[in-house]
Motif scaffolding. Structure first.
Motif, PDB file in Angstrom:
ATOM      1  N   ARG A 168      57.206  43.219  40.450  1.00 46.27           N
ATOM      2  CA  ARG A 168      57.697  44.064  41.552  1.00 46.27           C
ATOM      3  C   ARG A 168      56.738  45.182  41.945  1.00 46.27           C
ATOM      4  N   ALA A 169      55.506  45.130  41.505  1.00 48.04           N
ATOM      5  CA  ALA A 169      54.519  46.148  41.892  1.00 48.04           C
ATOM      6  C   ALA A 169      54.226  46.035  43.388  1.00 48.04           C
ATOM      7  N   THR A 170      53.952  47.164  44.023  1.00 52.07           N
ATOM      8  CA  THR A 170      53.626  47.179  45.451  1.00 52.07           C
ATOM      9  C   THR A 170      52.286  47.866  45.733  1.00 52.07           C
ATOM     10  N   ALA A 171      51.928  48.863  44.949  1.00 49.29           N
ATOM     11  CA  ALA A 171      50.719  49.640  45.213  1.00 49.29           C
ATOM     12  C   ALA A 171      49.517  49.047  44.489  1.00 49.29           C
ATOM     13  N   GLY A 172      48.368  49.067  45.187  1.00 55.07           N
ATOM     14  CA  GLY A 172      47.137  48.599  44.576  1.00 55.07           C
ATOM     15  C   GLY A 172      47.037  47.082  44.609  1.00 55.07           C
ATOM     16  N   GLY A 173      46.071  46.561  43.895  1.00 55.21           N
ATOM     17  CA  GLY A 173      45.878  45.124  43.851  1.00 55.21           C
ATOM     18  C   GLY A 173      44.949  44.657  44.954  1.00 55.21           C
ATOM     19  N   SER A 174      45.181  43.446  45.442  1.00 53.89           N
ATOM     20  CA  SER A 174      44.309  42.868  46.452  1.00 53.89           C
ATOM     21  C   SER A 174      45.027  41.740  47.184  1.00 53.89           C
ATOM     22  N   VAL A 175      44.398  41.302  48.260  1.00 49.02           N
ATOM     23  CA  VAL A 175      44.854  40.114  48.966  1.00 49.02           C
ATOM     24  C   VAL A 175      43.734  39.085  48.888  1.00 49.02           C
ATOM     25  N   ALA A 176      44.046  37.902  48.390  1.00 46.77           N
ATOM     26  CA  ALA A 176      43.067  36.824  48.267  1.00 46.77           C
ATOM     27  C   ALA A 176      43.235  35.854  49.421  1.00 46.77           C
ATOM     28  N   LEU A 177      42.158  35.649  50.186  1.00 47.26           N
ATOM     29  CA  LEU A 177      42.173  34.727  51.315  1.00 47.26           C
ATOM     30  C   LEU A 177      41.325  33.506  50.981  1.00 47.26           C
ATOM     31  N   ASP A 178      41.872  32.336  51.235  1.00 52.52           N
ATOM     32  CA  ASP A 178      41.115  31.104  51.039  1.00 52.52           C
ATOM     33  C   ASP A 178      41.601  30.097  52.069  1.00 52.52           C
ATOM     34  N   GLY A 179      40.850  29.972  53.167  1.00 55.42           N
ATOM     35  CA  GLY A 179      41.275  29.079  54.241  1.00 55.42           C
ATOM     36  C   GLY A 179      42.597  29.535  54.819  1.00 55.42           C
ATOM     37  N   PRO A 180      43.621  28.663  54.864  1.00 55.96           N
ATOM     38  CA  PRO A 180      44.904  29.037  55.443  1.00 55.96           C
ATOM     39  C   PRO A 180      45.833  29.754  54.472  1.00 55.96           C
ATOM     40  N   ALA A 188      33.244  30.284  55.349  1.00 51.55           N
ATOM     41  CA  ALA A 188      33.155  31.620  54.760  1.00 51.55           C
ATOM     42  C   ALA A 188      33.494  31.606  53.275  1.00 51.55           C
ATOM     43  N   GLY A 189      34.360  30.675  52.859  1.00 50.27           N
ATOM     44  CA  GLY A 189      34.765  30.626  51.457  1.00 50.27           C
ATOM     45  C   GLY A 189      35.825  31.660  51.147  1.00 50.27           C
ATOM     46  N   PRO A 190      36.297  31.697  49.917  1.00 49.70           N
ATOM     47  CA  PRO A 190      37.345  32.648  49.528  1.00 49.70           C
ATOM     48  C   PRO A 190      36.873  34.097  49.669  1.00 49.70           C
ATOM     49  N   VAL A 191      37.784  34.975  50.052  1.00 48.17           N
ATOM     50  CA  VAL A 191      37.485  36.402  50.200  1.00 48.17           C
ATOM     51  C   VAL A 191      38.595  37.196  49.521  1.00 48.17           C
ATOM     52  N   THR A 192      38.228  38.234  48.783  1.00 42.40           N
ATOM     53  CA  THR A 192      39.205  39.131  48.161  1.00 42.40           C
ATOM     54  C   THR A 192      39.131  40.495  48.819  1.00 42.40           C
ATOM     55  N   ILE A 193      40.262  40.985  49.314  1.00 40.47           N
ATOM     56  CA  ILE A 193      40.322  42.293  49.983  1.00 40.47           C
ATOM     57  C   ILE A 193      41.003  43.290  49.051  1.00 40.47           C
TER      58      ILE A 193
END
Length: 235
Positions: free
Chosen positions: A129-141, A101-106
């Motif tokens: 220390r930011a908590t709101a917004g942004g993204s989660v980057a997934l790449d394999g494990p 699937a390769g890297p995914v950004t949520i």
């Protein structure tokens, strides 16, 4: 990888450790981030560590005693025997391997929260220390929290497999019959399909509606629906 090439990679004299195979696989496993100072061994790294472990006598060194065989030796020998028995028809009937699937950004418009039956913990940027917004980057494990400023945080509370399950559950309506989406679809729906379902595919800017990404805690099964874990008021 062609079966003949795989047979050659597994070709090891009987009773010996598959050292060449071990080194080739180790290069690939290392490249995935097998170990980090924050998390320790990744799931893949732990499997590799267990697979290559060789028993050695404790206490005083015993130079005349060889280390015990590794599980990798037995596994490689069994696989080599199985491949040797395969004929051309067997090889032709093997299913095609899906491309990675390769890297995914949520993208996340609210907070990333790690939830359990008794807690709801926000993932926080380790720099600002930011908590709101942004993204989660997934790449394999690997799963990284990326704050709106662009800082990357490797938080041990986040596991890639749990984030993938979280994304699928977030795309699942509370009414399982709604839009024809069923629990069974979780087994086959890709991350990209979940993003499209949520209207987040190919999005460069945050959505106007704030929405938290709920991820199951590492204390419970990774395929647990995180929406059912924490109280309605997660603030």
């Amino acid at each position: 990888m062609p079966v003949d090439v795989l047979r050659g990679a597994l070709d090891t004299p009987e009773g010996e450790e598959p050292r060449e195979l071990r080194e080739r696989v180790k290069v690939v496993v290392d490249a995935t981030g097998m170990y980090s100072s924050v998390r320790g061994y990744t799931p893949l790294g732990q499997v590799w560590s267990d697979l290559t472990y060789q028993w050695e006598p404790s206490g005083e060194p015993m130079a005349d005693m060889e280390p015990g065989p590794s599980p990798l030796r037995h596994s490689a020998a069994r696989l080599a025997k199985y491949l040797t028995q395969m004929n051309a028809t067997d090889v032709a009937s093997l299913p095609e391997v899906s491309p990675p699937a390769g890297p995914v950004t949520i993208p996340v418009t609210g907070w990333v929260r790690v939830v359990s039956p008794d807690a709801s913990l926000p993932v926080q940027c380790g720099t600002c220390r930011a908590t709101a917004g942004g993204s989660v980057a997934l790449d394999g494990p690997l799963a990284l929290f990326v704050c709106p400023t662009g800082h990357c945080t490797d938080d041990p509370k986040l596991e890639a497999s749990r984030v993938r399950y979280a994304l699928r559950y977030q795309a699942l309506p509370d009414d399982e019959g709604d839009k024809g989406f069923r629990l069974a679809d979780l087994a086959t729906q890709s991350v990209e399909e979940s993003l499209r379902f949520l209207g987040l595919a190919d999005v460069d800017t945050p959505q106007p509606e704030q929405r938290d990404l709920l991820v199951a805690s590492t204390r419970i099964a990774p395929n647990t629906d995180p929406r059912r874990l924490s109280p309605a008021d997660r603030g």
